[in-house]
Design a protein around this motif. Structure first.
Motif, PDB file in Angstrom:
ATOM      1  N   ASP A 123       0.828  -1.207   0.000  1.00 29.37           N
ATOM      2  CA  ASP A 123       0.000   0.000   0.000  1.00 29.37           C
ATOM      3  C   ASP A 123       0.863   1.258   0.000  1.00 29.37           C
ATOM      4  OD1 ASP A 123       1.022  -0.085   2.532  1.00 29.37           O
ATOM      5  OD2 ASP A 123      -0.905   0.010   3.579  1.00 29.37           O
ATOM      6  N   VAL A 124       2.152   1.123  -0.357  1.00 30.45           N
ATOM      7  CA  VAL A 124       3.046   2.271  -0.439  1.00 30.45           C
ATOM      8  C   VAL A 124       2.464   3.318  -1.396  1.00 30.45           C
ATOM      9  CG1 VAL A 124       4.417   1.354  -2.371  1.00 30.45           C
ATOM     10  CG2 VAL A 124       5.469   2.967  -0.775  1.00 30.45           C
ATOM     11  N   LEU A 125       2.679   4.583  -1.098  1.00 29.92           N
ATOM     12  CA  LEU A 125       2.213   5.637  -1.994  1.00 29.92           C
ATOM     13  C   LEU A 125       2.923   5.518  -3.346  1.00 29.92           C
ATOM     14  CD1 LEU A 125       2.146   8.739   0.365  1.00 29.92           C
ATOM     15  CD2 LEU A 125       0.165   7.652  -0.695  1.00 29.92           C
ATOM     16  N   ILE A 126       2.173   5.729  -4.414  1.00 30.38           N
ATOM     17  CA  ILE A 126       2.733   5.656  -5.765  1.00 30.38           C
ATOM     18  C   ILE A 126       2.379   6.928  -6.515  1.00 30.38           C
ATOM     19  CG2 ILE A 126       2.641   4.491  -8.005  1.00 30.38           C
ATOM     20  CD1 ILE A 126       2.033   1.893  -6.541  1.00 30.38           C
ATOM     21  N   SER A 127       3.393   7.545  -7.107  1.00 27.97           N
ATOM     22  CA  SER A 127       3.135   8.666  -8.016  1.00 27.97           C
ATOM     23  C   SER A 127       3.483   8.221  -9.429  1.00 27.97           C
ATOM     24  CB  SER A 127       3.963   9.893  -7.631  1.00 27.97           C
ATOM     25  OG  SER A 127       5.343   9.654  -7.736  1.00 27.97           O
ATOM     26  N   VAL A 128       2.691   8.646 -10.383  1.00 32.53           N
ATOM     27  CA  VAL A 128       2.994   8.364 -11.777  1.00 32.53           C
ATOM     28  C   VAL A 128       3.603   9.618 -12.383  1.00 32.53           C
ATOM     29  CG1 VAL A 128       0.625   8.931 -12.514  1.00 32.53           C
ATOM     30  CG2 VAL A 128       2.118   7.567 -14.007  1.00 32.53           C
ATOM     31  N   ASP A 129       4.791   9.462 -12.914  1.00 34.06           N
ATOM     32  CA  ASP A 129       5.549  10.579 -13.471  1.00 34.06           C
ATOM     33  C   ASP A 129       5.189  10.720 -14.946  1.00 34.06           C
ATOM     34  OD1 ASP A 129       7.402  12.402 -14.332  1.00 34.06           O
ATOM     35  OD2 ASP A 129       9.117  11.461 -13.361  1.00 34.06           O
ATOM     36  N   THR A 130       4.196  11.559 -15.215  1.00 33.56           N
ATOM     37  CA  THR A 130       3.749  11.755 -16.594  1.00 33.56           C
ATOM     38  C   THR A 130       3.105  13.120 -16.742  1.00 33.56           C
ATOM     39  OG1 THR A 130       2.414  10.821 -18.408  1.00 33.56           O
ATOM     40  CG2 THR A 130       1.442  10.769 -16.200  1.00 33.56           C
ATOM     41  N   TRP A 131       3.150  13.668 -17.967  1.00 37.56           N
ATOM     42  CA  TRP A 131       2.445  14.919 -18.233  1.00 37.56           C
ATOM     43  C   TRP A 131       1.256  14.697 -19.167  1.00 37.56           C
ATOM     44  CZ3 TRP A 131       2.380  16.293 -23.371  1.00 37.56           C
ATOM     45  CH2 TRP A 131       3.413  15.802 -24.199  1.00 37.56           C
ATOM     46  N   LYS A 132       0.972  13.415 -19.471  1.00 38.20           N
ATOM     47  CA  LYS A 132      -0.105  13.073 -20.407  1.00 38.20           C
ATOM     48  C   LYS A 132      -1.327  12.568 -19.648  1.00 38.20           C
ATOM     49  CE  LYS A 132       3.679  11.808 -23.379  1.00 38.20           C
ATOM     50  NZ  LYS A 132       4.590  10.696 -23.672  1.00 38.20           N
ATOM     51  N   SER A 133      -2.473  13.178 -19.890  1.00 36.10           N
ATOM     52  CA  SER A 133      -3.681  12.884 -19.118  1.00 36.10           C
ATOM     53  C   SER A 133      -4.143  11.442 -19.265  1.00 36.10           C
ATOM     54  CB  SER A 133      -4.806  13.836 -19.520  1.00 36.10           C
ATOM     55  OG  SER A 133      -5.153  13.685 -20.893  1.00 36.10           O
ATOM     56  N   GLN A 134      -4.005  10.864 -20.449  1.00 33.48           N
ATOM     57  CA  GLN A 134      -4.454   9.488 -20.648  1.00 33.48           C
ATOM     58  C   GLN A 134      -3.600   8.505 -19.856  1.00 33.48           C
ATOM     59  OE1 GLN A 134      -4.471  10.493 -25.029  1.00 33.48           O
ATOM     60  NE2 GLN A 134      -5.906   8.791 -25.078  1.00 33.48           N
ATOM     61  N   VAL A 135      -2.317   8.780 -19.766  1.00 28.55           N
ATOM     62  CA  VAL A 135      -1.431   7.931 -18.964  1.00 28.55           C
ATOM     63  C   VAL A 135      -1.791   8.076 -17.490  1.00 28.55           C
ATOM     64  CG1 VAL A 135       0.958   7.424 -18.327  1.00 28.55           C
ATOM     65  CG2 VAL A 135       0.427   8.162 -20.663  1.00 28.55           C
ATOM     66  N   ALA A 136      -2.002   9.306 -17.065  1.00 32.12           N
ATOM     67  CA  ALA A 136      -2.363   9.567 -15.671  1.00 32.12           C
ATOM     68  C   ALA A 136      -3.666   8.865 -15.306  1.00 32.12           C
ATOM     69  CB  ALA A 136      -2.487  11.063 -15.435  1.00 32.12           C
ATOM     70  N   ALA A 137      -4.675   8.947 -16.169  1.00 33.55           N
ATOM     71  CA  ALA A 137      -5.967   8.320 -15.899  1.00 33.55           C
ATOM     72  C   ALA A 137      -5.813   6.814 -15.737  1.00 33.55           C
ATOM     73  CB  ALA A 137      -6.951   8.641 -17.018  1.00 33.55           C
ATOM     74  N   ALA A 138      -5.074   6.192 -16.639  1.00 31.45           N
ATOM     75  CA  ALA A 138      -4.873   4.747 -16.567  1.00 31.45           C
ATOM     76  C   ALA A 138      -4.143   4.360 -15.292  1.00 31.45           C
ATOM     77  CB  ALA A 138      -4.094   4.267 -17.793  1.00 31.45           C
ATOM     78  N   ALA A 139      -3.139   5.152 -14.912  1.00 28.12           N
ATOM     79  CA  ALA A 139      -2.363   4.856 -13.711  1.00 28.12           C
ATOM     80  C   ALA A 139      -3.195   5.032 -12.447  1.00 28.12           C
ATOM     81  CB  ALA A 139      -1.129   5.759 -13.659  1.00 28.12           C
ATOM     82  N   LEU A 140      -3.996   6.092 -12.395  1.00 29.61           N
ATOM     83  CA  LEU A 140      -4.833   6.343 -11.216  1.00 29.61           C
ATOM     84  C   LEU A 140      -5.892   5.261 -11.062  1.00 29.61           C
ATOM     85  CD1 LEU A 140      -5.272  10.207 -11.572  1.00 29.61           C
ATOM     86  CD2 LEU A 140      -3.938   9.032  -9.815  1.00 29.61           C
TER      87      LEU A 140
END
Length: 284
Positions: free
Chosen positions: A55-72
């Motif tokens: 359950d470690v915190l995870i940040s996705v390093d991206t500036w693209k909204s579609q990548v961010a949405a998939a990661a979230l």
């Protein structure tokens, strides 16, 4: 591979990492754009694998909204956007919709694309974030003023999209299209970020200006040698200690144990008033 990434994640967590930053596109000088689906294919399986066992915190390093949405959707908690919501017009809405946290980075390359220190970087964003007139104005301003012009725009976009202020961290963008002097000046600006009410996300580990400083001081810096590789991380950890002494909340690093020790010392200085007023034993 996912297996290799998972092994690295386990190692970092065991060493004390409290947040893992997962990225599928390099942003270093000379790097190239990665297509959206390719970036998703790189990061999402890794996020899924980590989330299955931690359950470690995870940040996705991206500036693209579609990548961010998939990661979230598959377990990420934070979007680390090196364009500060200015690279993809849909990013802020994605973060707001998922009620996620975000790191908004000041991107000097976007603010000063014609600067000699910026031209070695790839282009960030689908379209220019500033007009040519704005770029010309910023080209004449001190780097601290440029940073706040950028942040003001980023924060306005965040507010309009409904991203909660308390979910935002600011990153001063150390190492991105900056001169040695400008990197150092922005490190002097950390307290101003705090004064404006935002936590700080700072990435200085192994940055070129750190290597330059210790190289000029006569230390070995060639990463091909054991001493040179160690010195880069040791010098980086000194900056972590300085940052922690100023109350910086998050530091993005490579060598966890080294930086954890440095942060412990810096944090002790920052919290001096809370330290136990005990007498120390003499050395044996």
């Amino acid at each position: 591979s996912v297996d290799a990434a998972l092994q690295q994640a386990r190692k970092l967590i065991q060493e004390g990492a409290q947040l893992l930053d997962i990225g599928g596109e390099s942003t270093r000088p000379g790097s190239h754009y990665v297509e959206i689906q390719e970036e998703i294919d790189r990061v999402v399986p890794v996020i899924k694998a980590i989330r299955k066992e931690s359950d470690v915190l995870i940040s996705v390093d991206t500036w693209k909204s579609q990548v961010a949405a998939a990661a979230l959707e598959d377990g990420a908690d934070i979007v680390n956007d090196i364009t500060g919501f200015l690279g993809d017009p849909k990013m802020a809405a994605v973060v707001a919709e998922h009620e996620a946290s975000a790191v908004l980075m000041f991107n000097p390359v976007m603010a000063r694309p014609h600067h000699p220190s910026s031209t070695i970087f790839p282009t960030f964003g689908f379209e220019p974030a500033f007009t040519e007139a704005e770029l010309q104005t910023m080209a004449q301003e001190p780097i601290q003023d440029v940073m706040w012009t950028f942040f003001d725009r980023s924060l306005a976009v965040a507010k309009e999209a409904g991203v909660q202020t308390e979910r935002i961290m600011l990153d001063p963008g150390i190492g991105f299209g900056l001169t040695k002097r400008e990197n150092l000046l922005l490190l002097q600006e950390l307290e101003t970020i705090h004064q404006k009410g935002y936590p700080i996300f700072l990435g200085v580990s192994r940055k070129r200006f750190v290597v330059n400083i210790i190289e000029e001081a006569g230390f070995e810096t060639d990463p091909a040698t054991e001493t040179g590789f160690w010195n880069r991380d040791l010098a980086s950890s000194h900056l972590t200690s300085i940052a922690a002494s100023q109350g910086v909340e998050v530091v993005r690093v490579h060598d966890i144990p080294l930086h954890k020790m440095a942060a412990s010392l810096g944090q002790a200085i920052f919290q001096a008033q809370e330290a136990a007023d005990t007498n120390l034993k003499q050395y044996k």
